[in-house]
Structure formats: structure tokens, C-alpha cells
Design an enzyme around this catalytic site. Structure first.
Site, PDB file in Angstrom:
ATOM      1  N   SER A  55      -4.170   0.673  -4.335  1.00 34.47           N
ATOM      2  CA  SER A  55      -3.587  -0.595  -3.861  1.00 34.47           C
ATOM      3  C   SER A  55      -4.647  -1.650  -3.551  1.00 34.47           C
ATOM      4  O   SER A  55      -4.317  -2.713  -3.064  1.00 34.47           O
ATOM      5  CB  SER A  55      -2.722  -0.334  -2.618  1.00 34.47           C
ATOM      6  OG  SER A  55      -3.503   0.184  -1.557  1.00 34.47           O
ATOM      7  N   HIS A  91       1.242   4.809  -2.583  1.00 29.87           N
ATOM      8  CA  HIS A  91       1.503   6.220  -2.293  1.00 29.87           C
ATOM      9  C   HIS A  91       2.670   6.839  -3.059  1.00 29.87           C
ATOM     10  O   HIS A  91       2.610   8.002  -3.445  1.00 29.87           O
ATOM     11  CB  HIS A  91       1.819   6.400  -0.795  1.00 29.87           C
ATOM     12  CG  HIS A  91       0.608   6.407   0.084  1.00 29.87           C
ATOM     13  ND1 HIS A  91      -0.286   7.445   0.103  1.00 29.87           N
ATOM     14  CD2 HIS A  91       0.137   5.508   0.989  1.00 29.87           C
ATOM     15  CE1 HIS A  91      -1.260   7.189   0.983  1.00 29.87           C
ATOM     16  NE2 HIS A  91      -1.024   6.016   1.530  1.00 29.87           N
ATOM     17  N   GLU A 136      -5.707   9.335   0.328  1.00 31.76           N
ATOM     18  CA  GLU A 136      -6.078   7.914   0.414  1.00 31.76           C
ATOM     19  C   GLU A 136      -7.181   7.497  -0.567  1.00 31.76           C
ATOM     20  O   GLU A 136      -7.103   6.431  -1.158  1.00 31.76           O
ATOM     21  CB  GLU A 136      -6.518   7.554   1.836  1.00 31.76           C
ATOM     22  CG  GLU A 136      -5.414   7.624   2.888  1.00 31.76           C
ATOM     23  CD  GLU A 136      -4.322   6.584   2.699  1.00 31.76           C
ATOM     24  OE1 GLU A 136      -4.463   5.673   1.864  1.00 31.76           O
ATOM     25  OE2 GLU A 136      -3.284   6.712   3.379  1.00 31.76           O
ATOM     26  N   HIS A 174       0.835  -1.208   0.000  1.00 36.27           N
ATOM     27  CA  HIS A 174       0.000   0.000   0.000  1.00 36.27           C
ATOM     28  C   HIS A 174       0.873   1.263   0.000  1.00 36.27           C
ATOM     29  O   HIS A 174       0.644   2.186  -0.778  1.00 36.27           O
ATOM     30  CB  HIS A 174      -0.928  -0.010   1.218  1.00 36.27           C
ATOM     31  CG  HIS A 174      -1.577   1.308   1.479  1.00 36.27           C
ATOM     32  ND1 HIS A 174      -2.666   1.755   0.765  1.00 36.27           N
ATOM     33  CD2 HIS A 174      -1.268   2.303   2.347  1.00 36.27           C
ATOM     34  CE1 HIS A 174      -3.000   2.966   1.191  1.00 36.27           C
ATOM     35  NE2 HIS A 174      -2.171   3.327   2.151  1.00 36.27           N
TER      36      HIS A 174
HETATM   37 CO    CO Z   1      -2.119   5.111   3.049  1.00 32.62          CO
END
Ligand code: CO
Length: 257
Positions: free
Chosen positions: A177, A117, A157, A112
Site C-alpha cells: 500500500s 491486506h 506487513e 492500507h
Molecule cells: Co497493516
């Protein structure tokens, strides 16, 4: 955790887990993730057949936008979180999910953090926005930090972006993700997709343990940065005056991701 040279030792099975996740998700994201994400992925040139080392990702990020990856335990305080962001350090969990948790994991893992990111942190405007979140967060009260966590949640996010050609795409790492949410966020009829409005975002509670019911759409990372940079004090005051849109959920917290 990293050894004295900053190296994290992953097992062969963990490297294979990365490869499975990477191969599966990269195919899925075609036509779903934004151009800026793919551009960042190319710039980072991360390994596909083993877990990347935070150091090697940091080296590339530093050259591009001065950011780096900071390995941290799964949960850190808001104070530490915002301090790291303000200093262009992206807090990242360094463990990788077990094989039986391939599809879904509550806490963020390195897949993730790095796959989700890091590519966008190569984008100057996105990087500036993320640093600004940290700077703003450091100066806020505990109550206001919970509001800022919502802004972070619905952008970094779980944000959607309208590209210059009008196409709606994903940029939020929580979606990027996720096997199920990358399709659901754009194609499902269930969630609402609203135009980004900072006051509405600050007033919207969220859950981290289920698919989102609402997404906010921005038009560019530059616009997103400008909104935060120019209007946040007024926006926070107005959002608090109007109050939460729904009753606050007990898990309306930021889980270090
Ligand atoms: Co995150």
C-alpha cells in the site's frame, strides 16, 4: 464507524481519494507484487471508484477462507488484536487518509487495510498463518507478544516472497500500500534482504515511521505457516536467550495494522 446496518458513509471526496490511490498503486505494483496478491485482488473484485464497504469484502472473504473484516478504532491492544486474528477477523481501520496525506500516513487507513491486506487473506495458507499468529499470541506473555509482533511485522506487513520462478516479489501489506516502499523494498541498494529465519526475525527490532532497513524473504506461505506451527516454542526460547540484535527501539510496537 458503521451505522446500524453496518454501512460506513464516505463522502464523495473520500471515494475519489480511494480511486486516486487505487489507480496509482495498481499501476506501480505490476511486476512488483506477488502472484498470490493479484489472484486475491481478482477474487475480491473490490470497487476501484469508491471506498469498499467492510461488509462486502467480508462476504467474499467468508466464502473463500472464512475470514472477515472487523472495523476497529486506530489503536487496539495486543490482546484484542490477537483475539480477532485467532477468530479469523481482520481488525481494520475504516477511515481514509486526507488528500494532503496521499503519499504517506503513519497510521493504517482503509486503503492500507483493504487494498494492502485483504487480497492475501483469500490465500488458504496465508489465511492459516495469520490465524495461527492470533492463536499463538493469545497464549503468550506480554514480553513474548512483543516478539510475535516482530514476526507479524516482517511477514504480514513487510514480507518479501521468492516465487517459484525465482523472482523476488512483495506480499507485505505495508509495502503493497506504499507508493515509495513498493519500489524501494525490491530495487533499492540500501536495505538488507535476508532469508527468512524465525529466530532472527524474533530478534530484530523495527521502526514503523521510516522505510525498513531489513526485509525477510520466504519461499511460500505454506512454508511460513509450517515454521510457525511446528517451531514457535523453541524459536521463542532461543530468540530470548540470544537477545535483541539491536538495542530495542522505543517505537518497536505494533500499531494495530
Ligand atoms: Co497493516
Amino acid at each position: 464507524m458503521p451505522d446500524e446496518n453496518g454501512i460506513i458513509h464516505y463522502t464523495q471526496e473520500e471515494d475519489q481519494t480511494w480511486q486516486i490511490l487505487y489507480d496509482r498503486q495498481i499501476k506501480l505494483l505490476e511486476g512488483l507484487a506477488c502472484n498470490e496478491y493479484f489472484a486475491g485482488l481478482i477474487k475480491l473484485d473490490m470497487p476501484t471508484d469508491r471506498v469498499p464497504q467492510p461488509l462486502e469484502i467480508s462476504k467474499k472473504l467468508k466464502q473463500l477462507t472464512r475470514w472477515q473484516v472487523e472495523p476497529v478504532p486506530a489503536l487496539i491492544s495486543f490482546g484484542k488484536f490477537f483475539e480477532l486474528l485467532a477468530n479469523c477477523k481482520f481488525p481494520a481501520a475504516s477511515f481514509i487518509r486526507r488528500r494532503e496525506d496521499l503519499d504517506y500516513l503513519k497510521e493504517p487507513d482503509i486503503f492500507h487495510e483493504v487494498f494492502g491486506h485483504c487480497p492475501l487473506l483469500t490465500d488458504p495458507n496465508f489465511a492459516k498463518f495469520t490465524q495461527k499468529v492470533g492463536e499463538v499470541g493469545l497464549g503468550l506473555s506480554r514480553e513474548d507478544r512483543a516478539l510475535l509482533a516482530r514476526l507479524y511485522w516482517f511477514t504480514v506487513e513487510f514480507g518479501l516472497i521468492r516465487q517459484k520462478d525465482g523472482d523476488l516479489k512483495i506480499y507485505g501489506a505495508g509495502i503493497i500500500s506504499s507508493k515509495s516502499e513498493s519500489v524501494y523494498s525490491l530495487r533499492s541498494d540500501i536495505p538488507q534482504r535476508l532469508e527468512f529465519d524465525i529466530i532472527e526475525v524474533l530478534r530484530t527490532g523495527y521502526r514503523y515511521d521510516e522505510l525498513q532497513k531489513v526485509y525477510f524473504i520466504i519461499n511460500s506461505f505454506e512454508e511460513m505457516y509450517n515454521i510457525l506451527n511446528q517451531n514457535y516454542e523453541t524459536a521463542f526460547a532461543k530468540a530470548k536467550e540470544l537477545g535483541l540484535k539491536e538495542e530495542a527501539k522505543p517505537n518497536d510496537i505494533l500499531v494495530g495494522c
